[in-house]
Motif scaffolding. Structure first.
Motif, PDB file in Angstrom:
ATOM      1  N   HIS A 157       0.826  -1.213   0.000  1.00 45.98           N
ATOM      2  CA  HIS A 157       0.000   0.000   0.000  1.00 45.98           C
ATOM      3  C   HIS A 157       0.862   1.266   0.000  1.00 45.98           C
ATOM      4  CE1 HIS A 157      -3.512  -2.445   0.391  1.00 45.98           C
ATOM      5  NE2 HIS A 157      -3.135  -2.932   1.567  1.00 45.98           N
ATOM      6  N   GLU A 158       1.981   1.252   0.716  1.00 41.12           N
ATOM      7  CA  GLU A 158       2.851   2.422   0.758  1.00 41.12           C
ATOM      8  C   GLU A 158       3.372   2.762  -0.631  1.00 41.12           C
ATOM      9  OE1 GLU A 158       6.242   3.028   3.774  1.00 41.12           O
ATOM     10  OE2 GLU A 158       7.280   2.555   1.899  1.00 41.12           O
ATOM     11  N   ALA A 159       3.842   1.742  -1.345  1.00 40.80           N
ATOM     12  CA  ALA A 159       4.397   1.970  -2.681  1.00 40.80           C
ATOM     13  C   ALA A 159       3.331   2.468  -3.647  1.00 40.80           C
ATOM     14  CB  ALA A 159       5.034   0.681  -3.202  1.00 40.80           C
ATOM     15  N   LYS A 160       2.152   1.893  -3.568  1.00 44.55           N
ATOM     16  CA  LYS A 160       1.058   2.355  -4.427  1.00 44.55           C
ATOM     17  C   LYS A 160       0.686   3.797  -4.098  1.00 44.55           C
ATOM     18  CE  LYS A 160      -0.973  -2.236  -5.154  1.00 44.55           C
ATOM     19  NZ  LYS A 160      -2.130  -3.124  -4.840  1.00 44.55           N
ATOM     20  N   GLY A 161       0.795   4.164  -2.811  1.00 45.62           N
ATOM     21  CA  GLY A 161       0.515   5.540  -2.410  1.00 45.62           C
ATOM     22  C   GLY A 161       1.483   6.526  -3.040  1.00 45.62           C
ATOM     23  N   ARG A 162       2.740   6.156  -3.136  1.00 48.10           N
ATOM     24  CA  ARG A 162       3.724   7.039  -3.768  1.00 48.10           C
ATOM     25  C   ARG A 162       3.409   7.232  -5.255  1.00 48.10           C
ATOM     26  NH1 ARG A 162       9.583   5.730  -0.870  1.00 48.10           N
ATOM     27  NH2 ARG A 162       8.784   5.906   1.263  1.00 48.10           N
ATOM     28  N   LEU A 163       2.971   6.172  -5.892  1.00 49.43           N
ATOM     29  CA  LEU A 163       2.580   6.298  -7.295  1.00 49.43           C
ATOM     30  C   LEU A 163       1.429   7.281  -7.456  1.00 49.43           C
ATOM     31  CD1 LEU A 163       2.666   2.554  -8.441  1.00 49.43           C
ATOM     32  CD2 LEU A 163       4.295   4.343  -9.069  1.00 49.43           C
ATOM     33  N   SER A 164       0.471   7.213  -6.538  1.00 51.49           N
ATOM     34  CA  SER A 164      -0.692   8.104  -6.625  1.00 51.49           C
ATOM     35  C   SER A 164      -0.305   9.560  -6.392  1.00 51.49           C
ATOM     36  CB  SER A 164      -1.755   7.675  -5.613  1.00 51.49           C
ATOM     37  OG  SER A 164      -1.307   7.873  -4.285  1.00 51.49           O
ATOM     38  N   GLU A 165       0.838   9.797  -5.743  1.00 52.86           N
ATOM     39  CA  GLU A 165       1.344  11.159  -5.530  1.00 52.86           C
ATOM     40  C   GLU A 165       2.136  11.673  -6.726  1.00 52.86           C
ATOM     41  OE1 GLU A 165       3.738  10.836  -2.060  1.00 52.86           O
ATOM     42  OE2 GLU A 165       2.066  10.333  -0.725  1.00 52.86           O
ATOM     43  N   GLY A 166       2.275  10.827  -7.745  1.00 57.93           N
ATOM     44  CA  GLY A 166       3.029  11.238  -8.927  1.00 57.93           C
ATOM     45  C   GLY A 166       4.514  10.950  -8.841  1.00 57.93           C
ATOM     46  N   ARG A 167       4.930  10.222  -7.818  1.00 54.56           N
ATOM     47  CA  ARG A 167       6.343   9.873  -7.678  1.00 54.56           C
ATOM     48  C   ARG A 167       6.627   8.550  -8.414  1.00 54.56           C
ATOM     49  NH1 ARG A 167       7.246  10.404  -1.309  1.00 54.56           N
ATOM     50  NH2 ARG A 167       9.174   9.304  -1.853  1.00 54.56           N
ATOM     51  N   HIS A 168       7.904   8.353  -8.730  1.00 52.14           N
ATOM     52  CA  HIS A 168       8.301   7.154  -9.464  1.00 52.14           C
ATOM     53  C   HIS A 168       9.470   6.505  -8.725  1.00 52.14           C
ATOM     54  CE1 HIS A 168       5.703   8.343 -12.779  1.00 52.14           C
ATOM     55  NE2 HIS A 168       6.170   9.564 -12.624  1.00 52.14           N
ATOM     56  N   PRO A 169       9.174   5.681  -7.715  1.00 51.04           N
ATOM     57  CA  PRO A 169      10.229   5.168  -6.837  1.00 51.04           C
ATOM     58  C   PRO A 169      11.245   4.265  -7.502  1.00 51.04           C
ATOM     59  CG  PRO A 169       8.096   4.174  -6.303  1.00 51.04           C
ATOM     60  CD  PRO A 169       7.827   5.281  -7.265  1.00 51.04           C
ATOM     61  N   LEU A 170      10.973   3.761  -8.691  1.00 48.99           N
ATOM     62  CA  LEU A 170      11.944   2.921  -9.388  1.00 48.99           C
ATOM     63  C   LEU A 170      12.404   3.534 -10.706  1.00 48.99           C
ATOM     64  CD1 LEU A 170      10.475  -0.684  -8.853  1.00 48.99           C
ATOM     65  CD2 LEU A 170      12.127   0.562  -7.460  1.00 48.99           C
ATOM     66  N   SER A 171      12.037   4.793 -10.944  1.00 46.07           N
ATOM     67  CA  SER A 171      12.398   5.436 -12.205  1.00 46.07           C
ATOM     68  C   SER A 171      12.409   6.949 -12.022  1.00 46.07           C
ATOM     69  CB  SER A 171      11.403   5.045 -13.312  1.00 46.07           C
ATOM     70  OG  SER A 171      11.761   5.622 -14.547  1.00 46.07           O
ATOM     71  N   PHE A 172      13.310   7.449 -11.157  1.00 50.34           N
ATOM     72  CA  PHE A 172      13.351   8.879 -10.852  1.00 50.34           C
ATOM     73  C   PHE A 172      14.406   9.576 -11.713  1.00 50.34           C
ATOM     74  CE2 PHE A 172      15.397   6.173  -7.757  1.00 50.34           C
ATOM     75  CZ  PHE A 172      16.702   6.646  -7.669  1.00 50.34           C
ATOM     76  N   GLU A 173      14.348  10.896 -11.786  1.00 51.11           N
ATOM     77  CA  GLU A 173      15.146  11.629 -12.770  1.00 51.11           C
ATOM     78  C   GLU A 173      16.646  11.591 -12.476  1.00 51.11           C
ATOM     79  OE1 GLU A 173      15.004  15.990 -12.679  1.00 51.11           O
ATOM     80  OE2 GLU A 173      13.522  15.803 -11.072  1.00 51.11           O
ATOM     81  N   GLN A 174      17.047  11.360 -11.236  1.00 55.24           N
ATOM     82  CA  GLN A 174      18.476  11.311 -10.901  1.00 55.24           C
ATOM     83  C   GLN A 174      19.114   9.965 -11.247  1.00 55.24           C
ATOM     84  OE1 GLN A 174      16.018  12.105  -8.829  1.00 55.24           O
ATOM     85  NE2 GLN A 174      16.348  14.211  -8.127  1.00 55.24           N
ATOM     86  N   LEU A 175      18.331   9.039 -11.762  1.00 58.10           N
ATOM     87  CA  LEU A 175      18.791   7.675 -12.008  1.00 58.10           C
ATOM     88  C   LEU A 175      19.273   7.503 -13.451  1.00 58.10           C
ATOM     89  CD1 LEU A 175      19.021   4.679 -11.127  1.00 58.10           C
ATOM     90  CD2 LEU A 175      16.624   4.404 -11.800  1.00 58.10           C
ATOM     91  N   THR A 176      20.462   6.934 -13.593  1.00 60.28           N
ATOM     92  CA  THR A 176      21.014   6.578 -14.899  1.00 60.28           C
ATOM     93  C   THR A 176      21.219   5.068 -14.943  1.00 60.28           C
ATOM     94  OG1 THR A 176      22.172   8.689 -15.134  1.00 60.28           O
ATOM     95  CG2 THR A 176      22.967   6.849 -16.475  1.00 60.28           C
ATOM     96  N   VAL A 177      20.794   4.440 -16.013  1.00 57.66           N
ATOM     97  CA  VAL A 177      20.953   3.002 -16.196  1.00 57.66           C
ATOM     98  C   VAL A 177      21.958   2.763 -17.319  1.00 57.66           C
ATOM     99  CG1 VAL A 177      19.817   0.835 -16.815  1.00 57.66           C
ATOM    100  CG2 VAL A 177      18.621   2.504 -15.372  1.00 57.66           C
ATOM    101  N   ILE A 178      22.961   1.942 -17.028  1.00 56.84           N
ATOM    102  CA  ILE A 178      23.974   1.606 -18.024  1.00 56.84           C
ATOM    103  C   ILE A 178      23.709   0.197 -18.533  1.00 56.84           C
ATOM    104  CG2 ILE A 178      26.437   1.187 -18.404  1.00 56.84           C
ATOM    105  CD1 ILE A 178      26.999   3.349 -16.325  1.00 56.84           C
ATOM    106  N   ASN A 179      23.584   0.057 -19.831  1.00 56.60           N
ATOM    107  CA  ASN A 179      23.277  -1.240 -20.414  1.00 56.60           C
ATOM    108  C   ASN A 179      24.469  -1.874 -21.131  1.00 56.60           C
ATOM    109  OD1 ASN A 179      20.461  -1.968 -19.852  1.00 56.60           O
ATOM    110  ND2 ASN A 179      19.977  -0.050 -20.884  1.00 56.60           N
ATOM    111  N   SER A 180      25.038  -1.190 -22.106  1.00 59.93           N
ATOM    112  CA  SER A 180      26.059  -1.817 -22.946  1.00 59.93           C
ATOM    113  C   SER A 180      27.362  -2.014 -22.183  1.00 59.93           C
ATOM    114  CB  SER A 180      26.315  -0.972 -24.189  1.00 59.93           C
ATOM    115  OG  SER A 180      27.114   0.158 -23.884  1.00 59.93           O
TER     116      SER A 180
END
Length: 478
Positions: free
Chosen positions: A289-312
């Protein structure tokens, strides 16, 4: 035909914490609960299945970690033809985990890998939590319940001949990010219980979050990189969730000199972790429920703007070189969690000999792994001691990585509360909340000391229960 007593046998996770594989046998039929790889000091060169499987009617996977599911391709190769039961999230996550495991430890032949994965998908039988399923051609029924360890994890209730046997799989601690907490079963005759942390407790959610914040701030104080070895599934997503919450709450406060939290750069350097994070986002209906609540607030706990993903791999090598030279603070999450392989090894070779850098361990480090040696022999820094200096200690050690001896100068931190495993009190609550108490508890998936301590505590709390430490191929007559 005369009925034979129910038997519980153990084919792994009895001499340590890896290789989970247990069997419930009823008359001439049996089921397996997990089929995991042996790792660390228990690692084996020969991974072929070394026990009889002709009578095995089904496999139940409690969750997708390699020490519980990594030997599944070898089980299929040995001729296992039954269904593979698991939770609905596990059915989505398991092919991705095994595809990676096959590439690393079995073959890079894409045609062969696709053949194994196609066979796996044809055998998968996803089950909802809380519903009984009869195993065909046997007297056994099974039911999955939430285990709170990683998304999709389950403990397994088995019924046959009026008896109930429960296999805990790996249990999680309450209040874990994203996950619903496990609830103890209402009835049980024999409980097969994990004991990874049978001799210790973890920090509370509040304490561990603040310790994570302090560890990040102290580690970044001199412009170095904070490297967090993290399992691609579960631990990486938990940490991203918590780091996003720290960025949100302490936005303008300093994460490092001149660097507010909202400008902190977080790097996930693991294609597998990135893939699992994407799958975690697809599994939002299973979030708590906590995580779903953050989504409803417009937050993205697993995909925020400070995050960089390196693939290659090319970008990975560039990132390692840049961070080794840079004076800019970074937080890097890379696998594997015990430093046994993967991209974290390149970071360790590049960063460990520079005292500006730091390594933060947030999970269990099995004996025989580089992570265990770094934690044991590296210069320690405790987040609870902010006055400690950052110079290499007199007892600095070394670790062997890819055949090279690397000196340990980077400061080593540990925040134990982020283990995905239940602590001692959580394990005690799970077992003692069963009414009436089980006739027998069999301890697996733990080092000897952890099992001995938990055995003593359980025996004192449940005087009428036979609490034993399980051994390989040990048969429990009920």
């Amino acid at each position: 035909m005369n009925q034979q007593p129910i038997a519980v046998l153990h084919h792994g996770a009895v001499q340590g914490v890896t290789g989970s594989c247990h069997e419930l046998r009823v008359n001439e039929a049996g089921i397996l609960i997990d089929c995991g790889l042996f790792q660390g000091k228990e690692q084996r060169d020969d991974l072929a299945i070394d026990f009889a499987i002709d009578h095995i009617k089904a496999l139940v996977i409690t969750h997708v970690h390699i020490d519980h599911a990594g030997r599944l391709p070898y089980l299929l190769s040995a001729g296992f033809k039954g269904p593979i039961y698991c939770s609905e999230p596990t059915a989505l996550l398991l092919p991705a985990m095994l595809e990676d495991a096959l590439k690393i430890g079995f073959t890079r032949n894409k045609k062969l890998i696709n053949k194994v994965l196609k066979l796996l998908r044809s055998r998968l039988r996803p089950l909802p939590y809380g519903e009984w399923q009869k195993v065909a051609n046997s007297e056994i029924s099974i039911r999955l319940q939430r285990a709170g360890h990683i998304l999709g994890s389950a403990y397994v209730e088995c019924e046959a001949q009026g008896e109930r046997v429960i296999f805990s799989g790996d249990l999680g601690a309450p209040n874990s990010p994203l996950l619903m907490a496990p609830e103890p079963p209402q009835a049980c005759d024999v409980l097969v219980l994990e004991s990874t942390y049978g001799d210790k407790n973890h920090d509370s959610r509040v304490d561990r979050r603040l310790r994570l914040k302090a560890a990040i701030e102290h580690a970044l104080a001199d412009g170095g990189t904070l490297l967090i070895p993290a399992f691609s599934l579960g631990r990486t997503q938990d940490l991203l969730y918590e780091i996003e919450s720290l960025i949100s709450e302490f936005s303008d406060a300093a994460a490092a000199p001149g660097l507010p939290w909202h400008q902190l750069e977080v790097v996930v350097d693991s294609p597998l972790a990135a893939n699992f994070t994407r799958l975690y986002r697809k599994l939002k209906p299973f979030w708590n429920h906590e995580a779903k609540g953050r989504l409803s607030e417009g937050r993205h706990p697993l995909s925020f703007e400070q995050l960089t993903v390196i693939n290659s791999h090319k970008d990975h090598l560039r990132a390692v070189q840049y961070q080794a030279r840079s004076q800019k603070p970074f937080v890097v999450l890379a696998g594997s969690g015990m430093c046994t392989g993967g991209r974290v090894v390149n970071y360790l070779k590049a960063l460990l000999e520079d005292a500006r850098n730091d390594v933060l361990f947030v999970g269990y480090q099995a004996e025989g792994t580089p992570g265990h040696d770094i934690l044991k022999y590296g210069p320690r820094y405790e987040a609870t001691e902010p006055s400690a200096d950052k110079n290499p200690s007199a007892n600095e050690g070394w670790v062997e990585l890819d055949g090279l001896r690397v000196t340990l100068r980077a400061r080593v931190h540990q925040v134990s509360g982020y283990s995905a495993h239940a602590g001692q009190d959580d394990l005690m609550h799970f077992a003692t909340a069963i009414t009436p108490a089980p006739r027998q508890i069999r301890l697996v998936h733990g080092e000897e000391q952890a099992k001995l301590v938990l055995q003593q505590k359980l025996a004192a709390a449940l005087p009428h229960t036979d609490v034993i430490i399980a051994r390989v191929q040990h048969t429990a007559r009920m």
